[in-house]
Design an enzyme around this catalytic site. Structure first.
Site, PDB file in Angstrom:
ATOM      1  N   GLU B  68     -24.984  67.506  79.180  1.00 56.39           N
ATOM      2  CA  GLU B  68     -24.672  66.558  78.101  1.00 56.39           C
ATOM      3  C   GLU B  68     -23.235  66.039  78.174  1.00 56.39           C
ATOM      4  O   GLU B  68     -22.975  64.879  77.831  1.00 56.39           O
ATOM      5  CB  GLU B  68     -24.951  67.185  76.734  1.00 56.39           C
ATOM      6  CG  GLU B  68     -26.434  67.370  76.428  1.00 56.39           C
ATOM      7  CD  GLU B  68     -27.057  68.603  77.081  1.00 56.39           C
ATOM      8  OE1 GLU B  68     -26.310  69.416  77.650  1.00 56.39           O
ATOM      9  OE2 GLU B  68     -28.287  68.753  77.016  1.00 56.39           O
ATOM     10  N   HIS B 137     -33.380  72.989  67.487  1.00 56.63           N
ATOM     11  CA  HIS B 137     -34.045  71.736  67.877  1.00 56.63           C
ATOM     12  C   HIS B 137     -34.537  70.963  66.662  1.00 56.63           C
ATOM     13  O   HIS B 137     -35.485  70.201  66.747  1.00 56.63           O
ATOM     14  CB  HIS B 137     -35.234  72.007  68.812  1.00 56.63           C
ATOM     15  CG  HIS B 137     -34.852  72.500  70.166  1.00 56.63           C
ATOM     16  ND1 HIS B 137     -34.444  73.784  70.400  1.00 56.63           N
ATOM     17  CD2 HIS B 137     -34.793  71.869  71.366  1.00 56.63           C
ATOM     18  CE1 HIS B 137     -34.170  73.934  71.690  1.00 56.63           C
ATOM     19  NE2 HIS B 137     -34.368  72.785  72.301  1.00 56.63           N
TER      20      HIS B 137
END
Lengths: 312, 333
Positions: B68, B137
């Site tokens: 990321e 998540h």
């Protein structure tokens, strides 16, 4: 190299005198790295720099007047006084910023290299970073992606032996940062960062490789900063010895190169003195420009947070 | 095909509206590309890039490593040098992996450079609970982003806005986060085929009412709409506002609504404490204090990570019932 050395010496004094606010991380001792690498780059080639970034901008073509103005926090500075020493930059020169975050630069340089490839230019992006930054995850992600995508990117590690105040032996279990290149499938090269010709040659090979589409290289330059992590004090520090500093100073890149040029009869002592005189004049003029320049207006504060479509 | 059939409005689910928005951006902008984890061969884990690799090829759609910091850094460097990247941050929860690149590089570069850099970069990212994906998540972390001068943050609650906000984001010359919601992916509504923009920084009054303003963010707009009928049965005529953009925030639309209804409930899925709702409440009391007939209420998640067990997640995520309950308290019903 002389331009960088003299700029940094004067900037350090100005900080000590309280004329430059904030903190300066000075590049004295490491000049051969920026100079040797940048010799191969045009304004279209990009670099990302570090918190110790003045030398990179000077070698990339930065002018003293706008640099001093930025360090003084004036509106005529490269960043209109909004960035200062740690964020000094100039997109037109391909200088994508000094960076206050250790390891901040490599992902951005990788992105610029990606852009060069995407836009089908022949430009190369070079990430300068230190031995300390080589422990940041950002470096590793950028290195992996640059190699994976075969980007026109060069990672130049300026290993000055210290991550801030911690010696390399105390922050990583390897001696050569260049060893890390193998983990990403790119060449790793170690070069004497106190020898400007050695840096020039090694950087030339890495940049040529990148420019011709063969992908990135990790080039480690072994060097040393004469001053402390911040400021100008070099001797009497708790985390390194004066003897160590003296050993490195005996191998000073500028003095060695001057001697070599005189010996080879490429130049004379007189001509070298003229170089210093010229640089000193530029420094004087740059400081005067900065001191005569206005501070930003309070109303300027909110400009440049967003691009609102107007001219910046 | 009969004339009547031709004019029948086309409906698209949220997921397909995202695809269409991205596709039209790629058609419109030669210097745009998509980069992120599993965006190419897999078409994203949520399916919203399906077909784009085939249509545009590997020179426009890039599968990246699970990196990321690298993805956001790529977008910063590429956008500062002439590209218009569309980045995919698969789950918003992964912001923790790249917050330096977001907060210290992307958000600040233009300002630090005195306006010298322009970063036309769009980040699509998926937020929200409700699918038993547990604590890492399922989060709604939009307040982290809205607190950063230099980025814009939009949260489409429906397919029409998803497409229009993606196109507006990609045409914007600033970093824009499009915060999507995974429970909304199958929700369909009318979506025009041609490219269009939903303006960034504009809220929308999606139902007019006179008794109270429900100011909702992201998917909670749909829960607020589901609360309208039970509230009507209690004799409450609720106005519902879809905030749509939290940075910049449309103060005017929200204040005008509350000046009319004199009462407000702010709703978001994020944890209530320190959530963006606090900002909305603060602005309302600063700008319309004299119009207030009751304290402004807030609905948000409890101060806990998102739980896994369906039994717990059900009580964790705000819904129409919790909105109705809060409205009743506000109105003293």
């Amino acid at each position: 190299m002389v331009r960088i050395r003299r700029f940094e010496e004067e900037a350090g004094k100005l900080m000590e005198d309280g004329k430059i606010p904030g903190a300066l991380h000075l590049y004295v001792g490491q000049e051969a790295v920026a100079s040797g690498v940048m010799e191969h780059l045009s304004n279209q080639d990009q670099i990302t720099s570090t918190h110790r970034g003045h030398g990179h901008l000077i070698a990339k073509g930065g002018e003293f007047d706008r640099m001093f103005a930025e360090l003084f926090g004036r509106s005529t500075g490269y960043c209109k006084g909004k960035g200062g020493s740690m964020h000094i930059s100039n997109i037109a020169l391909g200088m994508l910023g000094a960076n206050g975050i250790v390891g901040g630069g490599p992902p951005i340089a990788m992105g610029a290299a990606f852009s060069n490839k995407f836009r089908k230019t022949k430009d190369v992006a070079v990430a300068f970073f230190g031995d300390g930054a080589s422990n940041e995850g950002s470096f590793h992600e950028a290195a992996n992606m640059a190699a994976l995508f075969k980007l026109p990117c060069v990672f130049v590690c300026e290993n000055n032996g210290y991550g801030e105040y911690t010696s390399q032996a105390n922050h990583q279990a390897i001696v050569d940062v260049a060893d890390r290149a193998a983990g990403y499938g790119m060449p790793g090269v170690v070069v004497d960062g106190m020898d400007v010709i050695a840096v020039y040659e090694a950087a030339g090979a890495a940049i040529k490789r990148a420019r011709s589409g063969q992908g990135p290289t990790l080039l480690e330059c072994k060097t040393y900063r004469y001053y402390d992590h911040v400021g100008v004090r070099g001797m009497g520090l708790t985390y390194r010895t004066d003897e160590e500093l003296e050993i490195w100073q005996k191998r000073d890149a500028i003095q060695a190169f001057e001697k070599q040029l005189v010996k080879m009869k490429v130049t004379t002592k007189k001509k070298i003195e003229n170089v210093y005189a010229r640089v000193n004049k530029d420094i004087e003029a740059g400081i005067k420009f900065a001191e005569d320049s206005p501070f930003p207006e309070p109303a300027d504060l909110l400009d440049d947070v967003y691009n609102t479509g107007g001219a910046s | 095909m009969s004339e009547a059939k031709k004019q029948e409005p086309r409906k698209l689910p949220y997921v397909a509206a995202i695809t269409e928005g991205v596709r039209q951006v790629l058609q419109e902008q030669d210097n745009a590309f998509v980069a992120g984890e599993d965006v190419g061969e897999a078409g994203s884990v949520f399916g919203y890039y399906q077909g784009l690799l085939k249509e545009f090829g590997p020179e426009r759609i890039y599968d990246t490593p699970i990196s990321e910091k690298g993805i956001i850094g790529l977008g910063v460097g590429a956008s500062a040098t002439g590209c218009r990247p569309i980045l995919d941050l698969m789950f918003m929860d992964f912001l923790g992996e790249c917050m330096d690149e977001v907060a210290n590089q992307m958000a600040k570069m233009r300002f630090m450079f005195g306006g010298g850099a322009t970063l036309p970069v769009t980040v699509l990212t998926m937020s929200g609970a409700g699918m038993n994906l547990a604590a890492q998540h399922s989060q709604s972390l939009e307040a982290w982003l809205a607190h950063l001068p230099g980025v814009k943050v939009v949260m489409p609650s429906n397919a029409y806005d998803a497409k229009g906000l993606i196109i507006a984001a990609a045409r914007d010359d600033n970093p824009v986060f499009v915060v999507l919601n995974k429970l909304s992916l199958a929700m369909a509504c009318e979506v025009p085929e041609e490219p269009y923009e939903v303006p960034i920084g504009k809220a929308e009054v999606i139902r007019e009412g006179k008794d109270l303003s429900i100011i909702a963010v992201g998917r909670m707009v749909n829960e607020a709409m589901a609360a309208v009928k039970p509230l009507a049965e209690l004799g409450v005529d609720a106005e519902v506002i879809d905030v749509r953009s939290i940075q910049p925030f449309d103060t005017e639309t929200v204040v005008n609504s509350m000046k009319k209804t004199h009462r407000a409930v702010v709703v978001h899925e994020a944890v209530r404490f320190g959530g963006f709702g606090g900002e909305i409440v603060a602005q309302l009391q600063e700008l319309a204090f004299d119009y207030l007939d009751a304290p402004i209420a807030r609905v948000g998640a409890p101060f806990s990570p998102v739980p896994f067990s369906p039994a717990l997640e059900k009580v964790y995520v705000p819904n129409a019932q919790s909105i109705v309950a809060e409205v009743k308290k506000t109105l003293g019903l």
